[in-house]
Design a protein around this motif. Structure first.
Motif, mmCIF file in Angstrom:
data_model
loop_
_atom_site.group_PDB
_atom_site.id
_atom_site.type_symbol
_atom_site.label_atom_id
_atom_site.label_comp_id
_atom_site.label_asym_id
_atom_site.label_seq_id
_atom_site.Cartn_x
_atom_site.Cartn_y
_atom_site.Cartn_z
ATOM 1 N N ILE A 21 -93.045 -61.765 -8.450
ATOM 2 C CA ILE A 21 -94.108 -61.503 -7.485
ATOM 3 C C ILE A 21 -93.964 -62.410 -6.267
ATOM 4 O O ILE A 21 -93.827 -63.626 -6.402
ATOM 5 N N ALA A 22 -94.018 -61.823 -5.085
ATOM 6 C CA ALA A 22 -93.994 -62.577 -3.830
ATOM 7 C C ALA A 22 -95.422 -62.915 -3.435
ATOM 8 O O ALA A 22 -96.329 -62.097 -3.607
ATOM 9 N N SER A 23 -95.600 -64.123 -2.904
ATOM 10 C CA SER A 23 -96.923 -64.571 -2.466
ATOM 11 C C SER A 23 -96.816 -65.203 -1.084
ATOM 12 O O SER A 23 -95.815 -65.853 -0.771
ATOM 13 N N PRO A 24 -97.868 -65.057 -0.265
ATOM 14 C CA PRO A 24 -97.840 -65.705 1.048
ATOM 15 C C PRO A 24 -97.903 -67.212 0.896
ATOM 16 O O PRO A 24 -98.603 -67.729 0.026
ATOM 17 N N LEU A 25 -97.159 -67.922 1.726
ATOM 18 C CA LEU A 25 -97.179 -69.384 1.692
ATOM 19 C C LEU A 25 -97.924 -69.930 2.907
ATOM 20 O O LEU A 25 -98.933 -70.598 2.778
ATOM 21 N N THR A 26 -97.413 -69.615 4.098
ATOM 22 C CA THR A 26 -98.033 -70.137 5.308
ATOM 23 C C THR A 26 -97.504 -69.380 6.524
ATOM 24 O O THR A 26 -96.588 -68.563 6.414
ATOM 25 N N THR A 27 -98.081 -69.693 7.651
ATOM 26 C CA THR A 27 -97.573 -69.250 8.944
ATOM 27 C C THR A 27 -97.400 -70.506 9.774
ATOM 28 O O THR A 27 -98.271 -71.370 9.768
ATOM 29 N N ILE A 28 -96.270 -70.610 10.449
ATOM 30 C CA ILE A 28 -95.975 -71.823 11.198
ATOM 31 C C ILE A 28 -95.381 -71.468 12.556
ATOM 32 O O ILE A 28 -94.705 -70.441 12.691
ATOM 33 N N HIS A 29 -95.622 -72.305 13.542
ATOM 34 C CA HIS A 29 -95.016 -72.116 14.859
ATOM 35 C C HIS A 29 -93.520 -72.408 14.735
ATOM 36 O O HIS A 29 -93.123 -73.329 14.010
ATOM 37 N N PRO A 30 -92.671 -71.653 15.412
ATOM 38 C CA PRO A 30 -91.219 -71.868 15.306
ATOM 39 C C PRO A 30 -90.773 -73.311 15.572
ATOM 40 O O PRO A 30 -89.812 -73.773 14.958
ATOM 41 N N GLU A 31 -91.477 -74.034 16.437
ATOM 42 C CA GLU A 31 -91.086 -75.425 16.712
ATOM 43 C C GLU A 31 -91.248 -76.325 15.491
ATOM 44 O O GLU A 31 -90.568 -77.339 15.376
ATOM 45 N N GLY A 32 -92.135 -75.950 14.575
ATOM 46 C CA GLY A 32 -92.391 -76.781 13.409
ATOM 47 C C GLY A 32 -91.625 -76.377 12.161
ATOM 48 O O GLY A 32 -91.759 -77.023 11.117
ATOM 49 N N ILE A 33 -90.815 -75.345 12.260
ATOM 50 C CA ILE A 33 -90.179 -74.800 11.053
ATOM 51 C C ILE A 33 -89.213 -75.769 10.398
ATOM 52 O O ILE A 33 -89.138 -75.852 9.176
ATOM 53 N N TRP A 34 -88.467 -76.533 11.169
ATOM 54 C CA TRP A 34 -87.428 -77.383 10.572
ATOM 55 C C TRP A 34 -88.032 -78.558 9.810
ATOM 56 O O TRP A 34 -87.564 -78.901 8.720
ATOM 57 N N LYS A 35 -89.085 -79.147 10.335
ATOM 58 C CA LYS A 35 -89.773 -80.212 9.598
ATOM 59 C C LYS A 35 -90.434 -79.635 8.358
ATOM 60 O O LYS A 35 -90.367 -80.217 7.277
ATOM 61 N N PHE A 36 -91.068 -78.479 8.518
ATOM 62 C CA PHE A 36 -91.711 -77.836 7.377
ATOM 63 C C PHE A 36 -90.694 -77.591 6.263
ATOM 64 O O PHE A 36 -90.952 -77.900 5.100
ATOM 65 N N LEU A 37 -89.545 -77.011 6.609
ATOM 66 C CA LEU A 37 -88.531 -76.718 5.591
ATOM 67 C C LEU A 37 -88.003 -77.994 4.940
ATOM 68 O O LEU A 37 -87.816 -78.039 3.721
ATOM 69 N N SER A 38 -87.773 -79.024 5.730
ATOM 70 C CA SER A 38 -87.297 -80.292 5.190
ATOM 71 C C SER A 38 -88.290 -80.835 4.163
ATOM 72 O O SER A 38 -87.908 -81.230 3.051
ATOM 73 N N ASP A 39 -89.563 -80.835 4.526
ATOM 74 C CA ASP A 39 -90.604 -81.330 3.618
ATOM 75 C C ASP A 39 -90.722 -80.438 2.381
ATOM 76 O O ASP A 39 -90.812 -80.938 1.257
ATOM 77 N N TYR A 40 -90.716 -79.139 2.572
ATOM 78 C CA TYR A 40 -90.880 -78.199 1.462
ATOM 79 C C TYR A 40 -89.706 -78.306 0.483
ATOM 80 O O TYR A 40 -89.898 -78.386 -0.734
ATOM 81 N N LEU A 41 -88.497 -78.334 1.019
ATOM 82 C CA LEU A 41 -87.312 -78.366 0.159
ATOM 83 C C LEU A 41 -87.131 -79.711 -0.543
ATOM 84 O O LEU A 41 -86.399 -79.804 -1.527
ATOM 85 N N ALA A 42 -87.804 -80.735 -0.064
ATOM 86 C CA ALA A 42 -87.760 -82.030 -0.751
ATOM 87 C C ALA A 42 -88.480 -81.962 -2.100
ATOM 88 O O ALA A 42 -88.164 -82.721 -3.009
ATOM 89 N N GLY A 43 -89.403 -81.028 -2.231
ATOM 90 C CA GLY A 43 -90.174 -80.925 -3.468
ATOM 91 C C GLY A 43 -90.023 -79.629 -4.228
ATOM 92 O O GLY A 43 -90.459 -79.517 -5.371
ATOM 93 N N GLU A 44 -89.419 -78.641 -3.602
ATOM 94 C CA GLU A 44 -89.292 -77.318 -4.224
ATOM 95 C C GLU A 44 -87.854 -76.831 -4.137
ATOM 96 O O GLU A 44 -87.158 -77.131 -3.165
#
Length: 134
Positions: A21-44
């Motif tokens: 099952i796919a679930s919504p996570l968030t919506t983010i401005h493109p400028e913030g995507i790289w920090k978001f991914l770095s933080d997310y992938l550090a824990g998931e």
């Protein structure tokens, strides 16, 4: 993890650990995507990035496709160990809007473009997961 890439917002969806099952996570401005991914992938752990590719009705690339291609390139370069799969995203925003309208939400919430982007990302990811199960 799936992305509905836009120049104003990126809708992001994830799946459960069994990839059913796919679930919504968030919506983010493109400028913030790289920090978001770095933080997310550090824990998931993310097995695959699924990116919606905007197409015209005749299957050719849409005008916004160049932005998606640039995002995909940078994603591949930044996270070379995570495969990237591209999925045709024609009509996902329309389907998302229709699903949200039928959900019974208040009109103000139904018009939230961020919500539409998240639901579009869910549709992109669910399409990919469903195609893998056949």
């Amino acid at each position: 993890m799936a992305f509905d890439y836009g120049t104003k917002r990126i809708g992001i969806a994830v799946s459960d650990s069994m990839q059913i099952i796919a679930s919504p996570l968030t919506t983010i401005h493109p400028e913030g995507i790289w920090k978001f991914l770095s933080d997310y992938l550090a824990g998931e752990q993310v097995e695959t990035f699924v990116i919606g590719r905007p197409k015209q009705l005749d299957g050719t690339a849409s005008g916004s496709d160049q932005h998606v291609v640039g995002f995909s390139r940078k994603l591949r370069k930044t996270y070379p160990n995570i495969p990237i799969v591209e999925v045709d995203e024609r009509f996902t925003s329309k389907i998302a809007s229709r699903a949200i309208a039928q959900s019974g939400m208040k009109k103000s919430k139904r018009q939230d473009k961020g919500l539409i982007d998240k639901v579009s990302a869910v549709l992109i990811l669910q399409t990919y997961m469903d195609s893998k199960s056949y």
